[in-house]
Structure formats: C-alpha cells, structure tokens
Design a protein around this motif. Structure first.
Motif, mmCIF file in Angstrom:
data_model
loop_
_atom_site.group_PDB
_atom_site.id
_atom_site.type_symbol
_atom_site.label_atom_id
_atom_site.label_comp_id
_atom_site.label_asym_id
_atom_site.label_seq_id
_atom_site.Cartn_x
_atom_site.Cartn_y
_atom_site.Cartn_z
ATOM 1 N N GLU A 15 -11.200 2.235 -5.393
ATOM 2 C CA GLU A 15 -10.894 0.814 -5.555
ATOM 3 C C GLU A 15 -9.715 0.651 -6.501
ATOM 4 O OE1 GLU A 15 -13.413 -3.256 -6.530
ATOM 5 O OE2 GLU A 15 -13.904 -1.451 -7.662
ATOM 6 N N GLU A 18 -5.713 -6.062 -7.178
ATOM 7 C CA GLU A 18 -6.357 -7.379 -7.203
ATOM 8 C C GLU A 18 -5.741 -8.240 -6.112
ATOM 9 O OE1 GLU A 18 -5.922 -9.043 -11.066
ATOM 10 O OE2 GLU A 18 -7.160 -7.526 -12.065
ATOM 11 N N GLY A 19 -6.548 -9.166 -5.598
ATOM 12 C CA GLY A 19 -6.073 -10.066 -4.552
ATOM 13 C C GLY A 19 -6.987 -10.026 -3.349
ATOM 14 N N SER A 43 -2.306 -1.549 -3.063
ATOM 15 C CA SER A 43 -2.961 -1.950 -4.315
ATOM 16 C C SER A 43 -1.938 -2.423 -5.351
ATOM 17 C CB SER A 43 -3.785 -0.786 -4.875
ATOM 18 O OG SER A 43 -2.964 0.316 -5.201
ATOM 19 N N HIS A 48 -6.469 -6.155 -3.058
ATOM 20 C CA HIS A 48 -7.628 -5.456 -3.613
ATOM 21 C C HIS A 48 -8.057 -4.445 -2.548
ATOM 22 C CE1 HIS A 48 -12.152 -5.872 -4.926
ATOM 23 N NE2 HIS A 48 -11.633 -4.720 -5.293
#
Length: 254
Positions: A15, A18-19, A43, A48
């Motif tokens: 992971e 953001e978004g 990323s 995200h």
C-alpha cells in the motif's frame, strides 16, 4: 516493494499513496513485484495504490476458484473501507476483477484489464509439466513474454516451485478449471463502467483476438495496443503501460 508490505488479519498487501484507490490484482503465476513500476508510478501521482496477495494456495481446495477469490477481494475492500475503486488486473487478476464487477458493481468506478482471462486463456495448455521438469517450466515461462529475458531465473524458480509442489499444483489446476467454467462473455455487455484494455500485440496466452472480443462486448471500453510486448505489459513495457493508463485515467476523470 517489501518496504510497503503490511500484514493485517488474513490480508497481506502492499500500500502506498493517497487519493482514489487503485487495487491491483496479480495473475495465477504472478507476484506483487510484477507491478513494481506501476505501483511506484501511480502512488506518486495522486492515487492510493493497493496490491493484495491473493490466497491462491491457502484456500480449501473446494473453495479454490474465481468466485471465492472475488469474495476475498470484497472482504479486502470492506476491510480497507474503500469506495469507487479502480480495479487493475492481469491474467487471472483481470478475471477476478470482472467477476467482482459482475457481483459488486456499486464498488467499482473503473476497470483496467491487461492480458486478462475471462474469455479465453492458453497458459500451459493441457501439458502441465512432470514434477522436476525445470526446462519445460523455463520454456513456458519465456513464451509468456515477447522478450524471453524478462523470464529471469528468479521468476522461473518461483513458477517451478509452484508446479513441483503437489498441493500448489493441484490448486493451480483447480483455479485454471474454474476460470474456464466462469466464462464472462454473457456478462460483459452489462458492465457499464469505463474500461481500459492494454494489450501486447504478441501476447500468446490471451492473444490479440481476446482483446478485440473484450472491446466488442464491453459497452464502455477503450483498447490500446503495445507492440513487441507479450502477456504482461506492465512488466515488459512499464513506461508505455503507465503512460497509456495515466492518459486514459485523466480522459475519464478517474
């Protein structure tokens, strides 16, 4: 990618960013690392990006199929409390994305398929290797790519370990049979989400005519070709793959 790996409950995943969420789904013989370049690129572009490790070899044998892999994906999306996700799948990962979209369309805002099964796939044919036959594995792994050098010794070793282990080989065959059973042709015309098809012109696993069939049956699809490229465009031509995908996402305001 190891620095981005997380393990929470039954989920192991990478992971970053953001978004808007892009969930990447790897193939039957694939690994999270197949999408290194795409993961890193998007990323840093306001997305995200998540890559769950699919439980290909840990589900009970009777549940080792496309249906339950899609259920696992749904559990993951709920666990992460995600909405309006973009699903990006290669090979079996694309098939899982299609099956998921059929059953949970309200969670998906866009679909990206590259070398996806779901209509037709010619992986190892009917000739799965005898245990211990590494040269067969090497030959088949190289055939997946336009440039056979992409099939590194490390990748060949990963595939060899799968087919040389009775448990993982049985589950690999179970998933392959499940993929044949879950042909998506009749479902595609009902899938209205914007769909990006990125295909290698020299893909021998899901050949160009498969991409053309997807483009024909999906009502809101755009098809992009990459020349001198086989079954895994995000590995063979990552820069071109990422640029096509970024332009498409921007054109759809996704």
């Amino acid at each position: 990618m190891t620095e981005f790996l997380k393990k929470e409950g039954k989920f192991t995943y990478a992971e970053a960013g953001e978004g808007k969420a892009i969930i990447i789904l790897h193939g039957l013989m694939g690994a999270l690392s197949n999408f290194d370049e795409t993961f890193n690129y998007f990323s840093k572009k306001g997305y995200h990006v998540l890559i769950p490790e699919l439980p290909l070899y840990t589900l009970p044998l009777l549940k080792t199929n496309v249906k339950n892999l899609a259920k696992f994906l749904h559990d993951f999306i709920e666990f992460k409390n995600l909405k309006d996700v973009i699903l990006l799948g290669n090979s079996l990962g694309g098939h899982i994305a299609l099956y998921y979209l059929k059953h949970y369309p309200q969670y998906v805002s866009g679909l990206v398929l590259t070398g996806s099964s779901g209509l037709y796939e010619n992986s190892m044919g009917n000739n799965y290797p005898r245990r211990g036959d590494k040269e067969f594995v090497r030959k088949k792994a190289r055939e997946v790519f336009y440039d056979p050098a992409i099939a590194t010794d490390e990748l060949i070793e990963q595939v060899y370990e799968v087919v040389n282990n009775r448990n993982t080989l049985i589950k690999t065959l179970a998933i392959a049979k499940s993929a044949v059973r879950h042909n998506m042709a009749k479902d595609l015309p009902k899938m209205k989400q914007p769909t990006c098809l990125i295909w290698g012109k020299q893909d021998t696993v899901t050949p160009p005519e498969v991409a053309e069939e997807f483009n024909k049956f999906l009502p809101n699809a755009d098809l992009f070709w990459i020349d001198k490229c086989g079954h895994a465009a995000m590995m063979e031509t990552p820069d071109q793959f990422n640029q096509i995908l970024e332009n498409w996402l921007n054109s759809k305001n996704l």
